[in-house]
Design an enzyme around this catalytic site. Sequence first.
Site, mmCIF file in Angstrom:
data_model
loop_
_atom_site.group_PDB
_atom_site.id
_atom_site.type_symbol
_atom_site.label_atom_id
_atom_site.label_comp_id
_atom_site.label_asym_id
_atom_site.label_seq_id
_atom_site.Cartn_x
_atom_site.Cartn_y
_atom_site.Cartn_z
ATOM 1 N N ASN A 1 -7.448 2.178 9.765
ATOM 2 C CA ASN A 1 -6.136 2.397 10.381
ATOM 3 C C ASN A 1 -6.338 2.398 11.882
ATOM 4 O O ASN A 1 -7.107 3.199 12.415
ATOM 5 C CB ASN A 1 -5.539 3.736 9.943
ATOM 6 C CG ASN A 1 -5.143 3.742 8.474
ATOM 7 O OD1 ASN A 1 -5.222 2.707 7.804
ATOM 8 N ND2 ASN A 1 -4.713 4.875 7.981
ATOM 9 N N GLU B 1 -3.616 0.094 8.120
ATOM 10 C CA GLU B 1 -2.434 0.497 8.896
ATOM 11 C C GLU B 1 -2.577 -0.017 10.319
ATOM 12 O O GLU B 1 -3.653 0.089 10.923
ATOM 13 C CB GLU B 1 -2.304 2.031 9.000
ATOM 14 C CG GLU B 1 -1.800 2.714 7.769
ATOM 15 C CD GLU B 1 -1.671 4.232 7.946
ATOM 16 O OE1 GLU B 1 -1.421 4.698 9.084
ATOM 17 O OE2 GLU B 1 -1.826 4.933 6.933
ATOM 18 N N TYR C 1 -4.551 2.331 15.746
ATOM 19 C CA TYR C 1 -3.360 2.476 16.597
ATOM 20 C C TYR C 1 -3.673 2.343 18.083
ATOM 21 O O TYR C 1 -2.865 1.830 18.842
ATOM 22 C CB TYR C 1 -2.674 3.824 16.321
ATOM 23 C CG TYR C 1 -2.034 3.829 14.948
ATOM 24 C CD1 TYR C 1 -0.789 3.256 14.762
ATOM 25 C CD2 TYR C 1 -2.709 4.333 13.837
ATOM 26 C CE1 TYR C 1 -0.204 3.199 13.501
ATOM 27 C CE2 TYR C 1 -2.140 4.288 12.576
ATOM 28 C CZ TYR C 1 -0.885 3.713 12.411
ATOM 29 O OH TYR C 1 -0.323 3.646 11.167
ATOM 30 N N GLU D 1 -7.532 8.803 5.984
ATOM 31 C CA GLU D 1 -7.830 9.466 7.251
ATOM 32 C C GLU D 1 -8.303 10.913 7.117
ATOM 33 O O GLU D 1 -7.616 11.859 7.546
ATOM 34 C CB GLU D 1 -6.601 9.419 8.160
ATOM 35 C CG GLU D 1 -6.104 8.015 8.446
ATOM 36 C CD GLU D 1 -4.998 7.980 9.512
ATOM 37 O OE1 GLU D 1 -4.517 9.053 9.927
ATOM 38 O OE2 GLU D 1 -4.638 6.875 9.941
ATOM 39 N N HIS E 1 -2.855 11.046 0.533
ATOM 40 C CA HIS E 1 -2.368 10.853 1.900
ATOM 41 C C HIS E 1 -1.743 12.180 2.333
ATOM 42 O O HIS E 1 -0.547 12.272 2.594
ATOM 43 C CB HIS E 1 -1.375 9.687 1.947
ATOM 44 C CG HIS E 1 -1.156 9.102 3.314
ATOM 45 N ND1 HIS E 1 -1.286 7.759 3.591
ATOM 46 C CD2 HIS E 1 -0.792 9.666 4.489
ATOM 47 C CE1 HIS E 1 -1.011 7.528 4.876
ATOM 48 N NE2 HIS E 1 -0.702 8.681 5.430
ATOM 49 N N ARG F 1 0.852 -1.197 0.000
ATOM 50 C CA ARG F 1 0.000 0.000 0.000
ATOM 51 C C ARG F 1 0.887 1.245 0.000
ATOM 52 O O ARG F 1 1.728 1.407 0.879
ATOM 53 C CB ARG F 1 -0.907 0.015 1.241
ATOM 54 C CG ARG F 1 -1.711 1.282 1.378
ATOM 55 C CD ARG F 1 -2.699 1.251 2.551
ATOM 56 N NE ARG F 1 -3.391 2.519 2.627
ATOM 57 C CZ ARG F 1 -3.245 3.412 3.604
ATOM 58 N NH1 ARG F 1 -2.471 3.164 4.634
ATOM 59 N NH2 ARG F 1 -3.896 4.564 3.570
HETATM 60 C C1 FCB Z 1 -1.505 7.533 10.556
HETATM 61 C C2 FCB Z 1 -1.043 8.031 9.210
HETATM 62 C C3 FCB Z 1 0.313 7.536 8.821
HETATM 63 C C4 FCB Z 1 1.268 7.484 9.988
HETATM 64 C C5 FCB Z 1 0.643 6.750 11.147
HETATM 65 C C6 FCB Z 1 1.550 6.618 12.347
HETATM 66 O O1 FCB Z 1 -2.396 8.429 11.113
HETATM 67 O O2 FCB Z 1 -1.948 7.639 8.232
HETATM 68 O O3 FCB Z 1 0.785 8.349 7.778
HETATM 69 O O4 FCB Z 1 1.689 8.745 10.319
HETATM 70 O O5 FCB Z 1 -0.517 7.413 11.538
#
Ligand code: FCB
Length: 468
Positions: free
Chosen positions: A309, A374, A311, A180, A135, A91
């Site tokens: 995505n 992600e 985290y 995002e 992006h 990607r």
């Molecule tokens: C996301 C982004 C990516 C990277 C990660 C850690 O929000 O899409 O570009 O910065 O966080």
Amino acid sequence: MSSQATTTAPAGPPRAIPELAENFTWGVATSSYQIEGATDVDGRTPSIWDTFCRVPGAVVNADNGDTACDHYRLMPEDVRLIADLGVDSYRFSLAWPRIQPGGKGPINPKGIAFYDRLVDTLLERGLTPWATLYHWDLPQELEDAGGWPERDTAYRFAEYAEMTYEALGDRVTNWTTLNEPWCSAMLGYHEGIHAPGRKNFGDALHAVHHLLLGHGLAAQRIRAKATNELNLGIVLNLGHGSAATESELDKEAARRSDALGTRLYLDALVHGRYPEDLLAELPSHGIALPVLDGDLETISAPLDLLGVNYYSSHQFSGTDERGGTRDADGHPVVRPVPFGLPRTAMDWEIVPSGLTKLLLRIQRDYGVPTVVTENGAAFDDRVAEDGSVPDADRTSYLARHLAAVAEARAGGADVRGYFAWSLFDNFEWAEGYAKRFGIVRVDYDSQRRTVKDSGAWYRDTVRLTRGG
Ligand code: FCB
């Protein structure tokens, strides 16, 4: 809050993950501005990030993307490295100011030629390209004309999307429009910590609508052009929000956060409406969304996939530390309350269970197939004397989140793939090069790449799971 990363339990040796063995895409992810460098060659014009990086104090260390991982030059070797990781997909994102300098006018042959070569090189090595059209590197000229708060930017984006699809759509079937939009709008136009660095909540909400409209218009244009297989979607950053306690105030705070962070996007994209509870609150901020007739139909055209995505996740309180219920502007408090879990070097809490809950919730409330586009973590890596990078923290992070995906799948969520963020250490936006997310280390002086222990673990996990 401490910025100290806390070690979690080690992952153990790689093993197959049976729930992810079938009909599942394995990949690694990057984005254009974070890795390419070569910002002033072959006709590329500045993006809002080139400009923002020059604002004193905007980026840690005054870092910028001028060289980054020098991927524009090193692309063939980088693709070989991706193939050696044994993943099936890559990607990446396309830089609008390379393909259509200034954000207007005809396609730039030299700019598109780079992506043409990238796609061909990937295909030659048996890798499936997953292209993201945006992006965050908006051509600066479009920001000068008002940026995403302006409706015209959505039309400009659709035009750029169409010309890019026309150039690559014969070989690329997996497309996502935006990465995002929450970050583009909220970090860029409200909090001012990302490009273009504006601080106006109203502008940010106008940006949300025009980003979503841009997605819808681009999707229309691409579908109209498509003659072969197409897997088209959008990528959102999402988490699983909950109330810190059972109190009504905390439940309200969780609801507010969900409206602004999740339903604002997914209700519009999937159900063709903005959340009523959010719409009811906007007048107290003096804001009305700039929705014209037909916009929500455009935005909610069917998605083939939703990129997620992930985290971290948060729980929310409706009171501040002193028990107050209103912020300085008189709006209700929505305060994230730590779970007390270990954190990454970004100070983000590590909450794998939130990924399972999120994927199941998307299945239940929206019913769209998902791909984790992600997931990954920054840690303060140490290079061992033999040159290896023993990043057990990152391996553990990946292992626990892959287990979370497996659990969601076993529970009925239609999750079709996983992309590790990131292939490389790279330009981490306002954090510059200080935060390293790669499963491959980049030495920025020599541009040498070293597969970290987490990269080797990921490679073996993919191989074992796919029955290799
Ligand atoms: C996301 C982004 C990516 C990277 C990660 C850690 O929000 O899409 O570009 O910065 O966080």
